[in-house]
Design an enzyme around this catalytic site. Structure first.
Site, PDB file in Angstrom:
ATOM      1  N   HIS A  77       2.241  22.549 -31.059  1.00 55.60           N
ATOM      2  CA  HIS A  77       1.467  23.686 -30.499  1.00 55.60           C
ATOM      3  C   HIS A  77       2.261  24.135 -29.209  1.00 55.60           C
ATOM      4  CE1 HIS A  77      -1.495  23.487 -33.770  1.00 55.60           C
ATOM      5  NE2 HIS A  77      -1.396  21.907 -33.589  1.00 55.60           N
ATOM      6  N   GLU A 123       6.287   7.336 -12.744  1.00 53.65           N
ATOM      7  CA  GLU A 123       6.041   6.882 -11.288  1.00 53.65           C
ATOM      8  C   GLU A 123       7.236   5.868 -10.451  1.00 53.65           C
ATOM      9  OE1 GLU A 123       2.376   4.957 -10.157  1.00 53.65           O
ATOM     10  OE2 GLU A 123       2.462   3.727 -12.114  1.00 53.65           O
ATOM     11  N   TRP A 154       2.022   6.190   6.075  1.00 53.49           N
ATOM     12  CA  TRP A 154       2.464   7.044   4.803  1.00 53.49           C
ATOM     13  C   TRP A 154       2.265   8.466   5.296  1.00 53.49           C
ATOM     14  CZ3 TRP A 154      -0.242  10.160   1.219  1.00 53.49           C
ATOM     15  CH2 TRP A 154       0.461  10.295  -0.058  1.00 53.49           C
ATOM     16  N   ARG A 166       0.961  -1.265   0.057  1.00 56.90           N
ATOM     17  CA  ARG A 166       0.036  -0.052  -0.179  1.00 56.90           C
ATOM     18  C   ARG A 166       0.911   1.191   0.024  1.00 56.90           C
ATOM     19  NH1 ARG A 166      -5.040  -1.377   2.164  1.00 56.90           N
ATOM     20  NH2 ARG A 166      -5.501   0.709   3.077  1.00 56.90           N
TER      21      ARG A 166
HETATM   22  C1  F6R Z   1      -0.629   3.877 -10.660  1.00 56.44           C
HETATM   23  C2  F6R Z   1      -1.672   3.525 -10.071  1.00 56.44           C
HETATM   24  C3  F6R Z   1      -2.701   4.767  -9.690  1.00 56.44           C
HETATM   25  C4  F6R Z   1      -4.066   4.082  -9.255  1.00 56.44           C
HETATM   26  C5  F6R Z   1      -5.001   5.217  -8.693  1.00 56.44           C
HETATM   27  C6  F6R Z   1      -6.503   4.818  -8.599  1.00 56.44           C
HETATM   28  O1  F6R Z   1       0.253   2.898 -11.397  1.00 56.44           O
HETATM   29  O2  F6R Z   1      -2.102   2.450  -9.734  1.00 56.44           O
HETATM   30  O3  F6R Z   1      -2.776   5.891 -10.311  1.00 56.44           O
HETATM   31  O4  F6R Z   1      -4.606   3.744 -10.625  1.00 56.44           O
HETATM   32  O5  F6R Z   1      -4.463   5.683  -7.427  1.00 56.44           O
HETATM   33  O6  F6R Z   1      -6.353   3.628  -7.822  1.00 56.44           O
HETATM   34  P1  F6R Z   1      -7.519   2.785  -7.725  1.00 56.44           P
HETATM   35  O7  F6R Z   1      -7.561   2.298  -9.173  1.00 56.44           O
HETATM   36  O8  F6R Z   1      -7.483   1.567  -6.655  1.00 56.44           O
HETATM   37  O9  F6R Z   1      -8.693   3.536  -7.581  1.00 56.44           O
END
Ligand code: F6R
Length: 602
Positions: A502, A486, A74, A27
């Protein structure tokens, strides 16, 4: 984003907490800690900045213990540091709290209740645990009543696990907006942010709803609302295979998950193919969708990128006008809605706070909705009118790969089911085309060395890069750029190829990597023109094309797949580019800095 595990009952509490936290590592976190009470009722707190591996070196696993809570943090309030790591203790040490979420009125709470109290951390959580003690002491409340009183004044999002050292045979929990589950066992009970954390010990879970108070002992779980009304809620079985959570022979989860994509495509075919050979979904879902005059796809990040491909499938196959929105914007400023809107939430985790906020809004307005998610029983799945599952298996690497392709495939399944319902047929044989995609993915995956070579030669030293493409290729470019930036930290932007001239072309200089995606013959010549423009300005280009658009000099030619499904092939190459570049740069592929897998705060 913050993970919680709590355990009460028979077992080595430290081991359960640490192994649970390890399952929640995916996570994203920057510090971790556990608190346990031993059989002689002595309290022990262990926390460290950094990885769980570091925490393990300070935990005393020999202690005979009976209850404990653990947390991966986090950072939101205050930097990643040992003193900000959870669990947090109240000033006297009587109460110990772990928290996922953001307390919005923490300053106000501090001013109102904690005058003169010295805090050890910069966290909103320490304020929460201090006010629990404040109510216990100043209003002479039991631990449970003090917790309940604190919950009545706390505003914001939270999942809490609480221990009252004076009553060590009980553990408390509560949630609002942030995810938390109860795990039920024989001779023990648990709380955890998701079922993966407890699956090694139990597959029986009970959902917790917002604003309920949970009391756990070793043999009993009591759920009550804030008025004290006891709620009887049965457990469900979490269909998770503990072995799915292991890397096996793979060095990283990300490459395992990239490799799993053909199998996920085949599993989706099995799950959704109906007796008539085409895809089918529940009749009530088709009915609601076909009654809509416009579909709004709402999602964040990678899921949002999958939404763009989903839009093209719904518009091409079902002639259903579709808009795609970012959840974080949508929740606070709805577009002008059509008369009969239908909302699709794409969310791998089913817990993303931004998407959930948008769904709350949609539910307030009383509109029908569908959540497409990988997690059965997740918050967005429970709260939408319909759910379709991704059946991708747990995705542990922070960078989403197989969930993205599964989301597109499920949108294809949905479009196919709707087309058959609306027209009695579809303009493409989706079952066949998805199985061709699965084989094409395998062919691409067999070419890893070639992709590794290109990435190693062209991307390791660059500070920035571009992906360009038109139409579907532009949507894949967006996802490909996110993937590369990322995890490799190379600033990568996606541009609709025609837009470069552009303005953005000003950024192209000698050696700038520009990756062109060219899979659509109707715009191939134009994108090739744009590639020439950047080449003329010194760009180091790579062209990914498909058999129908290929030229001899192209760097990677994809096996043929149906024109509506090319993103499912193209993205495999760009996922591998991101993976190999990151490996080459020596970064942790699965756990990029600053990122969380399950983004449970707005
Ligand atoms: C990038 C990634 C994020 C998720 C975003 C939404 O690799 O995984 O951009 O796609 O945080 O998360 P979900 O799909 O769990 O709503």
């Amino acid at each position: 984003m913050c993970g919680i595990v709590g355990f009460i009952g028979q077992g080595n509490v430290q081991e359960v907490l640490i192994s649970g936290l390890e399952k929640l590592e995916y996570r994203g976190y920057d510090s971790a800690g556990i608190f346990v009470i031993d059989q002689a009722n002595q309290a022990h707190l262990f926390k460290e900045e950094g990885r769980i591996a570091k925490l393990k070196t300070v935990v005393d696993f020999e202690l005979a213990t009976k209850v404990g809570i653990g947390h991966t943090r986090w950072a939101t309030h205050g930097p990643a540091a040992k003193h900000n790591a959870h669990p947090h203790q109240s000033p006297s040490g009587r109460f110990v709290l772990v928290h996922n979420g953001v307390i919005e009125n923490f300053n106000q709470l501090r001013e109102e209740y904690l005058n003169g109290v010295t805090l050890q951390s910069q966290t909103d959580t320490e304020i929460a645990v201090a006010i629990i003690e404040h109510f216990a002491v100043n209003e002479d409340l039991s631990g449970k009543e003090a917790f309940k009183k604190a919950l009545s004044v706390i505003e914001g999002s939270y999942a809490f696990g609480l221990i009252d050292v004076e009553n060590p045979d009980v553990m408390y929990a509560a949630k609002n907006k942030s995810p938390l589950l109860i795990g039920k066992g024989q001779g023990f009970n648990m709380i955890c942010s998701d079922a993966m954390a407890g699956i090694a010990y139990t597959n029986q879970y009970i959902e917790i709803k917002d604003k309920e108070l949970i009391t756990l002992t070793a043999d009993q779980v009591t759920i009550e609302d804030f008025q004290g009304q006891v709620i009887d809620r049965p457990a469900y079985v979490a269909e998770l295979d503990a072995s799915d959570l292991e890397k096996g022979t793979y060095p990283y989860y990300m490459i395992k998950e990239i490799d799993e994509q053909p199998a996920v495509m085949r599993r989706l075919i099995q799950e959704y193919q109906g007796p008539n050979g085409h895809f089918e979904v529940e009749a009530s879902l088709t009915k609601d969708l076909l009654a809509a005059d416009r579909v709004y796809i709402v999602a964040c990040g990678t899921s949002n990128h999958a939404g763009w491909v989903g839009k093209s499938l719904l518009e091409k196959l079902v002639k259903l006008p579709t808009e795609v929105h970012l959840s974080s914007e949508f929740a606070y400023q709805l577009p002008l809605l059509s008369e009969h809107p239908f909302f699709i939430f794409l969310t791998q985790s089913g817990e993303t706070a931004d998407s959930r906020q948008a769904l709350v809004k949609v539910n307030e307005l009383g509109y029908p909705s569908l959540t497409i998610t990988n997690v059965k029983g997740s918050t967005l799945s429970r709260e939408a009118s319909h759910t379709l599952l991704l059946h991708a298996g747990p995705e542990i690497a922070v960078a989403s790969t197989k969930a993205y392709t599964a989301q597109i495939a499920v949108m294809a399944v949905l479009a196919d089911a709707l087309a058959h319902e609306k027209y009695g047929q579809s303009s493409m044989d989706m079952v066949r085309e998805l199985s061709i995609v699965a084989s094409a993915m395998e062919t691409i995956l067999a070419d890893k060395d070639k992709i590794n070579e290109w990435a190693s030669q062209n991307l390791l030293a660059t500070r920035n890069a571009f992906y360009i493409g038109r139409l579907l290729d532009y949507y894949v470019a967006m996802e490909s750029a996110l993937k590369l930036k990322e995890i490799s930290y190379i600033q990568t932007e996606a541009f609709a190829a025609g837009e470069l001239k552009h303005g953005t072309i000003a950024l192209v200089e000698e050696g700038t990597p520009v990756i062109g995606l060219i899979t659509d013959p109707s715009v191939a010549a134009h994108t090739r023109g744009n590639i020439e423009e950047v080449r003329a300005r010194g760009a180091q280009t790579m062209v990914i094309s498909t058999k129908v658009t290929a030229k001899a000099e192209d760097d990677f030619v994809l096996p043929s797949v149906h024109a509506n499904l090319t993103p499912l092939a193209t993205v495999i190459v760009t996922q591998l580019i991101a993976y190999f570049t990151t490996l080459g740069k020596g970064y942790d592929v699965d756990k990029p800095r600053n990122l969380a897998k399950s983004v449970t705060v707005e």
